[in-house]
Design a protein around this motif. Sequence first.
Motif, short mmCIF file in Angstrom:
data_model
loop_
_atom_site.label_atom_id
_atom_site.label_comp_id
_atom_site.label_asym_id
_atom_site.label_seq_id
_atom_site.Cartn_x
_atom_site.Cartn_y
_atom_site.Cartn_z
N THR A 57 31.17 -16.61 7.83
CA THR A 57 31.06 -17.00 9.24
C THR A 57 29.94 -18.00 9.49
O THR A 57 29.70 -18.37 10.64
CB THR A 57 30.81 -15.75 10.12
OG1 THR A 57 29.61 -15.11 9.69
CG2 THR A 57 31.98 -14.79 10.03
N ARG A 58 29.30 -18.46 8.47
CA ARG A 58 28.18 -19.39 8.60
C ARG A 58 28.66 -20.75 9.11
O ARG A 58 29.70 -21.24 8.71
CB ARG A 58 27.54 -19.55 7.22
CG ARG A 58 26.38 -20.48 7.18
CD ARG A 58 25.90 -20.63 5.72
NE ARG A 58 25.13 -21.83 5.61
CZ ARG A 58 25.63 -23.04 5.41
NH1 ARG A 58 26.92 -23.20 5.28
NH2 ARG A 58 24.85 -24.10 5.34
N GLU A 59 27.89 -21.33 9.99
CA GLU A 59 28.17 -22.68 10.48
C GLU A 59 27.84 -23.69 9.38
O GLU A 59 26.87 -23.49 8.62
CB GLU A 59 27.32 -22.99 11.72
CG GLU A 59 27.63 -22.10 12.91
CD GLU A 59 29.03 -22.32 13.46
OE1 GLU A 59 29.51 -23.46 13.45
OE2 GLU A 59 29.64 -21.32 13.87
N PRO A 60 28.59 -24.76 9.25
CA PRO A 60 28.36 -25.71 8.15
C PRO A 60 26.94 -26.30 8.09
O PRO A 60 26.41 -26.51 7.01
CB PRO A 60 29.39 -26.81 8.40
CG PRO A 60 30.42 -26.18 9.26
CD PRO A 60 29.74 -25.12 10.05
N GLN A 99 28.78 -16.69 -2.96
CA GLN A 99 29.79 -16.60 -1.90
C GLN A 99 30.12 -17.97 -1.30
O GLN A 99 30.90 -18.05 -0.36
CB GLN A 99 29.31 -15.65 -0.79
CG GLN A 99 29.11 -14.22 -1.22
CD GLN A 99 30.41 -13.51 -1.50
OE1 GLN A 99 31.48 -13.90 -1.01
NE2 GLN A 99 30.35 -12.48 -2.31
N GLY A 100 29.48 -19.04 -1.78
CA GLY A 100 29.84 -20.38 -1.33
C GLY A 100 28.85 -21.06 -0.40
O GLY A 100 29.10 -22.17 0.06
N LYS A 133 21.10 -25.73 -1.13
CA LYS A 133 20.17 -26.61 -0.42
C LYS A 133 19.97 -26.19 1.04
O LYS A 133 19.02 -26.63 1.68
CB LYS A 133 20.65 -28.06 -0.48
CG LYS A 133 21.94 -28.32 0.24
CD LYS A 133 22.38 -29.75 0.10
CE LYS A 133 23.66 -29.95 0.89
NZ LYS A 133 24.13 -31.30 0.82
N SER A 134 20.83 -25.33 1.56
CA SER A 134 20.68 -24.89 2.95
C SER A 134 19.92 -23.57 3.05
O SER A 134 19.83 -22.98 4.12
CB SER A 134 22.05 -24.75 3.61
OG SER A 134 22.77 -23.69 3.03
N ILE A 135 19.35 -23.11 1.94
CA ILE A 135 18.64 -21.82 1.91
C ILE A 135 17.18 -22.04 1.55
O ILE A 135 16.85 -22.74 0.59
CB ILE A 135 19.28 -20.86 0.88
CG1 ILE A 135 20.75 -20.60 1.22
CG2 ILE A 135 18.51 -19.55 0.83
CD1 ILE A 135 21.50 -19.82 0.16
N VAL A 170 14.64 -7.30 2.85
CA VAL A 170 14.91 -8.73 2.90
C VAL A 170 15.46 -9.02 4.29
O VAL A 170 16.35 -8.33 4.78
CB VAL A 170 15.93 -9.19 1.83
CG1 VAL A 170 16.30 -10.65 2.04
CG2 VAL A 170 15.36 -8.99 0.44
N LYS A 171 14.89 -10.04 4.93
CA LYS A 171 15.35 -10.49 6.24
C LYS A 171 15.92 -11.89 6.10
O LYS A 171 15.43 -12.70 5.31
CB LYS A 171 14.21 -10.54 7.26
CG LYS A 171 13.76 -9.23 7.79
CD LYS A 171 12.72 -9.43 8.89
CE LYS A 171 12.24 -8.11 9.45
NZ LYS A 171 11.27 -8.31 10.54
N ILE A 172 16.96 -12.16 6.90
CA ILE A 172 17.52 -13.51 6.96
C ILE A 172 17.44 -13.99 8.39
O ILE A 172 17.81 -13.26 9.33
CB ILE A 172 18.98 -13.53 6.49
CG1 ILE A 172 19.08 -13.12 5.02
CG2 ILE A 172 19.59 -14.92 6.69
CD1 ILE A 172 20.50 -13.11 4.48
N THR A 173 17.00 -15.21 8.55
CA THR A 173 16.97 -15.85 9.85
C THR A 173 17.85 -17.09 9.77
O THR A 173 17.67 -17.91 8.85
CB THR A 173 15.54 -16.27 10.25
OG1 THR A 173 14.69 -15.14 10.15
CG2 THR A 173 15.49 -16.84 11.65
N ALA A 174 18.80 -17.21 10.68
CA ALA A 174 19.67 -18.39 10.73
C ALA A 174 19.05 -19.40 11.66
O ALA A 174 18.64 -19.07 12.77
CB ALA A 174 21.05 -17.99 11.20
N LYS A 175 18.96 -20.65 11.20
CA LYS A 175 18.35 -21.71 12.02
C LYS A 175 19.28 -22.88 12.19
O LYS A 175 20.07 -23.19 11.41
CB LYS A 175 17.05 -22.17 11.36
CG LYS A 175 16.05 -21.05 11.26
CD LYS A 175 14.76 -21.56 10.71
CE LYS A 175 13.77 -20.42 10.70
NZ LYS A 175 12.46 -20.75 11.02
#
Length: 155
Positions: free
Chosen positions: A90-93, A130-131, A135-137, A150-155
């Motif tokens: 569901t991640r935005e490109p 998972q694809g 470079k986006s991490i 572990v925490k993930i923040t989407a920016k």
Amino acid sequence: MHYTSVVPLTLLAAALCLGGCADTPTASTEPAAATASAPAETPPPPLESAPAAAPEEPRLPADGVVAVFKPAQVKLSQETVAILTRLAATREPNERLEITGYCQKKDAPVDAREIALMRAMAVRNELVKQGVPAKSIRVKFNTTQALHAVKITAK
């Protein structure tokens, strides 16, 4: 189901098949008359009602914590892998992800920084698998908070 209603329909189907093969006009009109006089069969009610669609789970928990660990643990649970799979799908490109591994210094049996980074890298590697483009991490660590996660923040 009642056998009395199934037998006439089976005979009717056989008569229709045979009626189509006959050359006489009476054979082709008999099945039509039988069809008109046969009672309409209603389908049986469903055995169980379909369950209501479960509300879609958010792709990330509200607090961003995707994995919780014991003090020396670094392996991801199946639940965590499922969360990461949903996030990757569901991640935005153009979305960037910041992954922070946590290991409190006083609870760590060895180097807390190393454990925190191993946790964050396990999550990163699963997302890449998972694809999600590497470079986006961005991977970080924290050894000062009383947290083994572990925490993930989407920016």
